[in-house]
Scaffold this active site. Structure first.
Site, PDB file in Angstrom:
ATOM      1  CE1 TYR A 119      51.346 -13.919  57.041  1.00 30.19           C
ATOM      2  CE2 TYR A 119      50.246 -16.136  56.530  1.00 30.19           C
ATOM      3  CZ  TYR A 119      51.125 -15.211  57.451  1.00 30.19           C
ATOM      4  OH  TYR A 119      51.297 -15.922  58.695  1.00 30.19           O
ATOM      5  CD  GLU A 207      54.384 -14.035  59.099  1.00 29.97           C
ATOM      6  OE1 GLU A 207      55.101 -13.322  59.697  1.00 29.97           O
ATOM      7  OE2 GLU A 207      53.196 -14.332  59.619  1.00 29.97           O
TER       8      GLU A 207
END
Ligand code: ADP
Ligand code: MG
Length: 397
Positions: A119, A207
């Site tokens: 992530y 993101e």
């Protein structure tokens, strides 16, 4: 303003970040050609909506065993089939709410062999007024969930704007993510690239979830979510052109065309207020009296009659609105302008719900007179608390 994954990936590609080759498809007829231009043996067919969680989402009226909005295909024919199956349908994910979003675009991209899912995000940290990196070994998951359950698996730090991005920032991320050998070097370069893109394009949120290590040991951005600072769009024509209005709340879209600060909410009391602070206070006091606001709306300081009319129309077009509270403190904004706007709007769209008006400040007497003489069924209020109590009573009885 948010953009689609395929648009974000095109930007990443322009900046030199590693992404897979892919094609966007707007019409079913284009799917086969698009898939044919990509190299197999694996294709990934991805619904393009401005919401995450597509992989775990589901389509409305889905058949038994039918999976979400990210699907693997083993041939051009299969990719074509999957794309056709998704186009035009409504995808529901935990981020879309129960109504879901209609899929108008599909991204077909080359499939990657995945060794690890990580992530990564860059965002504006409002506390430090800096750009922050957030990374975690737990890719593909909701970062909120990771933060709640295993916060030690998240690394977050901000970058001093005076020095800007430095290689040690990238190394810090690489070591946290457990990268090895050439991946460390790739990570340092990639983070620098992302930081440059973030700053140059006035990005608000970027993101990459997941950032993967491929089975060949390379880093790659497999998903991309990007949002931009709307106040800076005027200096990025290329980014502004990526806007997909079909992804926006139609009421918020109409409001933005009239430069109104409007946010749709779930409650039953429509609010028309001037000034963000008063708008917040009005929402609070509606809640205090036991009801919920249907929107946040700041008509601004220099609102014209046309702007007020439009604001009123947007409020009344919301089927959830069971009553309207107009709360104006006339400073720069004049009460008579508000009154004229309200009357003009009611003449145009009618008034089927109770309306409480509280006016105070500049030209308040003229404003009140305009409303009194209009013959409208308006409940007058003297102060904020009185106004909220009256509208809640009118709606809830
Ligand atoms: P979302 O976050 O909306 O569910 P993602 O793009 O993250 O959508 O895709 C969900 C999952 O699908 C990823 O975590 C990854 O496992 C898989 N996936 C997505 N794109 C590819 C691809 N190009 N190749 C292989 N797997 C993929
Ligand atoms: Mg994702």
């Amino acid at each position: 303003m948010n953009i689609h994954e395929y648009q974000a990936k095109a930007l990443l590609r322009d900046y030199g970040a590693p992404v897979s080759d892919g094609r966007v498809v707007m019409r079913a007829e284009e799917a086969k050609t698009a898939a044919g231009e990509l190299e197999g043996p694996l294709w990934v067919v991805k619904a393009q909506i401005h919401a995450g969680g597509r992989g775990k989402g589901h389509f409305k009226e889905a058949g038994a065993g039918e999976k979400g909005g990210v699907r693997l295909a083993k041939s051009v024919e299969e990719a074509d089939e999957e794309a056709r199956r998704m186009l035009g349908r409504t995808l529901v994910t935990h981020q879309t709410g129960p109504d879901g979003k209609e899929v108008g675009r599909i991204y077909i991209e080359e499939g990657s062999g995945i060794a690890r899912e990580l992530y990564l995000a860059l965002l504006v940290d409002r506390q430090t007024s800096r750009v922050s990196f957030v990374c975690s070994t737990e890719g593909g998951m909701d970062i909120e969930e990771v933060a709640a359950e295993t916060p030690e698996k998240i690394l977050s730090f901000s970058v001093d704007p005076v020095t800007g991005y430095q290689p040690f920032h990238g190394r810090r991320i690489a070591f946290m993510l457990g990268l090895e050998g050439k991946q460390v070097k790739q990570c340092v370069a990639l983070m620098g690239t992302l930081y440059r893109l973030f700053v140059e394009k006035d990005v608000e949120m970027l993101e990459i979830n997941p950032l993967i290590v491929t089975d060949a040991g390379e880093l790659k951005c497999l998903d991309a979510k990007m949002g931009f600072d709307s106040n800076a769009l005027y200096r990025h024509g290329d980014i502004a052109a990526l806007r997909d209005e079909s992804e926006e709340d139609p009421k918020e879209l109409a409001a933005s065309k009239y430069d109104l600060n409007y946010i749709a909410l779930d409650g039953e009391i429509g609010c028309m207020v001037n000034g963000a602070g008063l708008a917040m206070a009005t929402m609070d006091i509606i809640k205090l009296h036991g009801a919920e606001p249907a929107n946040f709306l700041d008509v601004g300081g220099g609102a014209t009659k046309e702007k007020v009319t439009e604001a009123f129309k947007i409020i009344t077009s919301d089927a959830n609105v069971k009553g309207i509270l107009v709360n104006i403190f006339g400073g720069i904004m004049r009460c008579d302008i508000i009154a004229e706007g309200v009357i003009a709007a009611v003449k145009e769209v009618g008034l089927e719900v109770p309306l409480v008006v509280r006016l105070e400040g500049t030209n308040v007497e003229q404003g009140k007179a305009i409303i009194d003489q209009s013959g409208l069924n308006v409940i007058a209020a003297d102060d904020l608390s009185d106004a909220a109590a009256k509208i809640v009573k009118a709606v809830k009885g």
